[in-house]
Scaffold this motif. Sequence first.
Motif, mmCIF file in Angstrom:
data_model
loop_
_atom_site.group_PDB
_atom_site.id
_atom_site.type_symbol
_atom_site.label_atom_id
_atom_site.label_comp_id
_atom_site.label_asym_id
_atom_site.label_seq_id
_atom_site.Cartn_x
_atom_site.Cartn_y
_atom_site.Cartn_z
ATOM 1 N N MET A 1 28.418 38.071 31.005
ATOM 2 C CA MET A 1 29.758 38.472 31.428
ATOM 3 C C MET A 1 30.787 37.526 30.802
ATOM 4 N N SER A 2 31.732 38.083 30.060
ATOM 5 C CA SER A 2 32.754 37.274 29.399
ATOM 6 C C SER A 2 33.734 36.709 30.430
ATOM 7 N N GLN A 3 34.524 35.730 30.009
ATOM 8 C CA GLN A 3 35.529 35.152 30.910
ATOM 9 C C GLN A 3 36.530 36.213 31.359
ATOM 10 N N GLU A 4 36.868 37.126 30.457
ATOM 11 C CA GLU A 4 37.802 38.193 30.820
ATOM 12 C C GLU A 4 37.193 39.092 31.894
ATOM 13 N N ASN A 5 35.906 39.425 31.742
ATOM 14 C CA ASN A 5 35.232 40.237 32.750
ATOM 15 C C ASN A 5 35.119 39.500 34.085
ATOM 16 N N GLN A 6 34.917 38.183 34.016
ATOM 17 C CA GLN A 6 34.867 37.382 35.239
ATOM 18 C C GLN A 6 36.211 37.444 35.969
ATOM 19 N N LYS A 7 37.299 37.365 35.228
ATOM 20 C CA LYS A 7 38.627 37.456 35.829
ATOM 21 C C LYS A 7 38.855 38.830 36.453
ATOM 22 N N GLN A 8 38.416 39.881 35.744
ATOM 23 C CA GLN A 8 38.559 41.236 36.280
ATOM 24 C C GLN A 8 37.737 41.410 37.554
ATOM 25 N N MET A 9 36.525 40.836 37.548
ATOM 26 C CA MET A 9 35.655 40.920 38.725
ATOM 27 C C MET A 9 36.287 40.190 39.909
ATOM 28 N N ALA A 10 36.834 39.016 39.646
ATOM 29 C CA ALA A 10 37.479 38.236 40.708
ATOM 30 C C ALA A 10 38.677 38.986 41.286
ATOM 31 N N SER A 11 39.464 39.591 40.423
ATOM 32 C CA SER A 11 40.620 40.363 40.870
ATOM 33 C C SER A 11 40.190 41.561 41.708
ATOM 34 N N PHE A 12 39.148 42.239 41.257
ATOM 35 C CA PHE A 12 38.624 43.403 41.990
ATOM 36 C C PHE A 12 38.152 43.007 43.386
ATOM 37 N N ILE A 13 37.397 41.907 43.476
ATOM 38 C CA ILE A 13 36.879 41.449 44.766
ATOM 39 C C ILE A 13 38.025 41.047 45.694
ATOM 40 N N GLY A 14 39.018 40.363 45.156
ATOM 41 C CA GLY A 14 40.157 39.959 45.977
ATOM 42 C C GLY A 14 40.855 41.152 46.602
ATOM 43 N N LYS A 15 41.093 42.187 45.803
ATOM 44 C CA LYS A 15 41.753 43.389 46.312
ATOM 45 C C LYS A 15 40.850 44.143 47.291
ATOM 46 N N LEU A 16 39.572 44.238 46.958
ATOM 47 C CA LEU A 16 38.629 44.954 47.812
ATOM 48 C C LEU A 16 38.572 44.336 49.207
ATOM 49 N N PHE A 17 38.530 43.026 49.265
ATOM 50 C CA PHE A 17 38.456 42.343 50.560
ATOM 51 C C PHE A 17 39.776 42.441 51.318
ATOM 52 N N ARG A 18 40.898 42.388 50.615
ATOM 53 C CA ARG A 18 42.202 42.563 51.286
ATOM 54 C C ARG A 18 42.285 43.947 51.920
ATOM 55 N N ASP A 19 41.828 44.947 51.185
ATOM 56 C CA ASP A 19 41.909 46.321 51.683
ATOM 57 C C ASP A 19 41.040 46.541 52.914
ATOM 58 N N HIS A 20 39.892 45.871 52.991
ATOM 59 C CA HIS A 20 38.945 46.127 54.076
ATOM 60 C C HIS A 20 39.037 45.125 55.226
ATOM 61 N N PHE A 21 39.380 43.882 54.910
ATOM 62 C CA PHE A 21 39.445 42.857 55.947
ATOM 63 C C PHE A 21 40.865 42.583 56.419
ATOM 64 N N GLY A 22 41.848 43.097 55.678
ATOM 65 C CA GLY A 22 43.234 42.822 56.052
ATOM 66 C C GLY A 22 43.760 41.542 55.431
ATOM 67 N N LYS A 23 42.867 40.680 54.989
ATOM 68 C CA LYS A 23 43.237 39.446 54.300
ATOM 69 C C LYS A 23 42.148 39.122 53.295
ATOM 70 N N GLY A 24 42.545 38.882 52.073
ATOM 71 C CA GLY A 24 41.574 38.560 51.046
ATOM 72 C C GLY A 24 41.408 37.062 50.876
ATOM 73 N N PRO A 25 40.415 36.638 50.103
ATOM 74 C CA PRO A 25 40.228 35.208 49.833
ATOM 75 C C PRO A 25 41.360 34.657 48.985
ATOM 76 N N GLU A 26 41.652 33.379 49.166
ATOM 77 C CA GLU A 26 42.694 32.736 48.366
ATOM 78 C C GLU A 26 42.238 32.566 46.924
ATOM 79 N N SER A 27 40.939 32.259 46.747
ATOM 80 C CA SER A 27 40.379 32.068 45.411
ATOM 81 C C SER A 27 39.029 32.769 45.319
ATOM 82 N N VAL A 28 38.729 33.306 44.144
ATOM 83 C CA VAL A 28 37.450 33.959 43.880
ATOM 84 C C VAL A 28 36.913 33.437 42.551
#
Length: 228
Positions: A1-28
């Motif tokens: 996984m390239s650094q760009e893909n890692q950034k995309q994955m981190a962004s995706f997880i942050g949004k996914l958790f915000r949508d489901h938990f109401g608050k996402g992680p500060e850092s991923v």
Amino acid sequence: MSQENQKQMASFIGKLFRDHFGKGPESVYVSQHHHFLTIYLQNFISPTEKVLLSQGQTTTIEHTRDILMKSLIPETKAYIKYLTGTEYTHFYYDWSLDNKTGLIAASPLDLDLTEGRSEDYEGKEALEKEIDAMSHVVQKSPESIYSFFLNPRTLVVIRRGILIRIEKELIRQGHQEILALTKRKLEKEYLHNNPRFSSILKAQIMDIFVDWNFLYDYSVIIFILKTH
């Protein structure tokens, strides 16, 4: 996984958790090695969970998160395949509520565990012996143990063949969640209270995460170390 893909994955997880938990992680933080992938979450706890935590209701928080994660894993699995082209089938997750951190780990079904075994690191034999001793006290010694560094601060330990007969029967009767919660509590007490791990690794241990795949009788322990 390239650094760009890692950034995309981190962004995706942050949004996914915000949508489901109401608050996402500060850092991923996303890492991958030997096709083994980890997603480390920092400062992740909702206002409601803070109240429950102050009242000692950790089991309630873990139960609620388990329910939500069952719906998040398929979306995460699909996105990882979209980014990497690899089908990740084994997923693990755990939380350190006091530290407000969490970790999701994933691997393909055909992950070659022996590949990581060839990578020696200082203290590898001693650490695996400590893991074996801890496992023996809580349930039984694993049939095999593999460990490797995913990155300088993330040590992965994979155990295979640790379930005893009574645990297999509880799983057969559908009691996976209570079994996992109980085993996690016991194992993490031993892991956190054993100063040998820090001594062997010559590093301060910031977090320890533990989870199981009961179907395949695998368990993953992940140490997050403080780097200088």
